[in-house]
Motif scaffolding. Structure first.
Motif, PDB file in Angstrom:
ATOM      1  N   TYR A 248       0.834  -1.208   0.000  1.00  0.00           N
ATOM      2  CA  TYR A 248       0.000   0.000   0.000  1.00  0.00           C
ATOM      3  C   TYR A 248       0.864   1.252   0.000  1.00  0.00           C
ATOM      4  O   TYR A 248       0.610   2.197  -0.754  1.00  0.00           O
ATOM      5  N   LEU A 266      -4.534   0.710  -7.841  1.00  0.00           N
ATOM      6  CA  LEU A 266      -5.140  -0.188  -6.867  1.00  0.00           C
ATOM      7  C   LEU A 266      -6.457  -0.726  -7.413  1.00  0.00           C
ATOM      8  O   LEU A 266      -7.322   0.045  -7.832  1.00  0.00           O
ATOM      9  N   THR A 267      -6.617  -2.037  -7.400  1.00  0.00           N
ATOM     10  CA  THR A 267      -7.844  -2.654  -7.872  1.00  0.00           C
ATOM     11  C   THR A 267      -8.790  -2.887  -6.703  1.00  0.00           C
ATOM     12  O   THR A 267      -8.447  -2.668  -5.547  1.00  0.00           O
ATOM     13  N   GLY A 268      -9.993  -3.365  -7.009  1.00  0.00           N
ATOM     14  CA  GLY A 268     -10.939  -3.691  -5.951  1.00  0.00           C
ATOM     15  C   GLY A 268     -11.661  -2.478  -5.416  1.00  0.00           C
ATOM     16  O   GLY A 268     -11.476  -1.354  -5.868  1.00  0.00           O
ATOM     17  N   GLU A 269     -12.495  -2.736  -4.431  1.00  0.00           N
ATOM     18  CA  GLU A 269     -13.316  -1.686  -3.837  1.00  0.00           C
ATOM     19  C   GLU A 269     -12.497  -0.845  -2.862  1.00  0.00           C
ATOM     20  O   GLU A 269     -11.579  -1.347  -2.209  1.00  0.00           O
ATOM     21  N   ARG A 285      -7.001  -5.619  -2.665  1.00  0.00           N
ATOM     22  CA  ARG A 285      -6.502  -4.604  -3.598  1.00  0.00           C
ATOM     23  C   ARG A 285      -4.991  -4.708  -3.792  1.00  0.00           C
ATOM     24  O   ARG A 285      -4.392  -3.843  -4.421  1.00  0.00           O
ATOM     25  N   GLN A 287      -1.411  -5.497  -5.038  1.00  0.00           N
ATOM     26  CA  GLN A 287      -0.747  -5.847  -6.290  1.00  0.00           C
ATOM     27  C   GLN A 287       0.218  -7.010  -6.115  1.00  0.00           C
ATOM     28  O   GLN A 287       0.465  -7.780  -7.060  1.00  0.00           O
TER      29      GLN A 287
END
Length: 333
Positions: A248, A266-269, A285, A287
């Protein structure tokens, strides 16, 4: 015999939970945080919007009582009685991100800065105290600003008035929530330089709440990176920003203009404090997990299922990440 100096302000196991709306689960806005600020130190609390950093800062100010854990000041637990809080807030002052919203448009600069003195029943020379606070905040000559109104000032001047309003009570620590977010780039540098000068001249400590790791690089001694109610990485600013260990933190650094390589998307919610996932709260999220690096390090299952401990206070460099811990401990190939 040497003694360990007492932290000026400290959170220990701090938790703040808000009731859920319309049957939703409670929101764990701050979910177990240890954080220390030493005398004369500037700490940057960094994270995305919604990560809990402003709620944490408001709790340190006594504005939001904790659900669990405690806040100490000078080694003593914070007393939430009205009289004790009034005395505490004289020592610990808040500087908000929007100076326009912080200043009453009907009050002159003089009245805005003098307000704290009047609330606390200051018995000295009010005019001299206001004069000195404006001068320390870089508004010179101070008398030229006494009768001016907020709309007559630039954004940087308004922020200096807000800072003067905090300084007039001679605090030991200020909590600055995104103190330069609404300012132009050139003015941002001036305000950050002012905060550094106040630390050198007055021994002032500060907690600077920001989403910008670049700002932390320019002003902080230490950095605490927050995600979904927890501190996930903390330590000396140079160590964290030149050799970040948490994915992060790496993602936040990758979007800075001076960063090398492609930014990490960053992916996801985005974080939802009412739905804290099992395992590492960043794993959906991450990677490192998505790329297979965590699998190769043998920690992918732990990332998804095993929670990480609350990072202890005390200032040492720490990270709450299964992958970072495993790869640091692995022998060289």
């Amino acid at each position: 015999m040497t003694t360990t100096p007492v932290d000026l302000l400290s959170a220990q196991g701090l938790r703040i939970t808000f009731p859920g709306r319309h049957g939703a689960a409670p929101a764990r806005a701050v979910d177990g945080v240890d954080l220390d600020i030493r005398p004369g130190e500037i700490v940057a609390l960094v994270g995305e919007s919604g990560c809990g950093k402003t709620t944490l800062a408001r709790s340190l100010l006594g504005l939001v009582p904790p659900t669990g854990g405690r806040v100490t000041y000078g080694g003593k637990p914070l007393d939430y009685g009205s009289r004790a809080l009034k005395a505490y807030r004289k020592r610990v002052q808040l500087v908000l991100q929007d100076p326009s919203g912080s200043l009453n448009p009907r009050h002159t600069v003089y009245d805005a800065v003098a307000e704290g003195l009047r609330i606390h029943g200051y018995g000295g020379d009010e005019r001299q105290a206001v004069h000195d606070a404006l001068a320390r905040a870089g508004l010179r000559p101070p008398e030229r600003f006494f009768l001016r109104y907020p709309h007559e000032l630039s954004g940087g001047q308004r922020q200096r008035v807000v800072i003067a309003g905090a300084l007039v009570l001679e605090p030991e620590l200020i909590v600055a929530d995104e103190p330069v977010a609404s300012l132009d780039a050139s003015v941002r540098g001036e305000i950050l330089a002012l905060l550094l000068r106040l630390r050198e001249e007055l021994g002032l400590s500060a907690l600077v709440v920001t989403h910008d790791l670049g700002l932390a690089w320019n002003i902080a001694d230490r950095v605490a990176v927050m995600y979904l109610g927890r501190i996930v990485e903390t330590g000396d600013v140079e160590q964290i920003l030149t050799a970040p260990r948490h994915p992060y933190t790496r993602a936040l650094l990758s979007v800075l203009p001076e960063a090398e390589g492609d930014p990490v998307v960053l992916t996801g919610e985005p974080p939802d404090p009412s739905r804290v996932p099992s395992g590492c709260r960043f794993h959906a999220r991450c990677q490192v997990l998505a790329s297979g690096e965590a699998e190769r390090a043998g920690v992918a299952e732990a990332c998804r299922t095993r929670d990480l401990p609350v990072l202890a206070g005390g200032g040492q460099t720490q990270v709450a990440c299964h992958w970072a811990t495993a790869t640091a401990a692995a022998p060289p190939a």
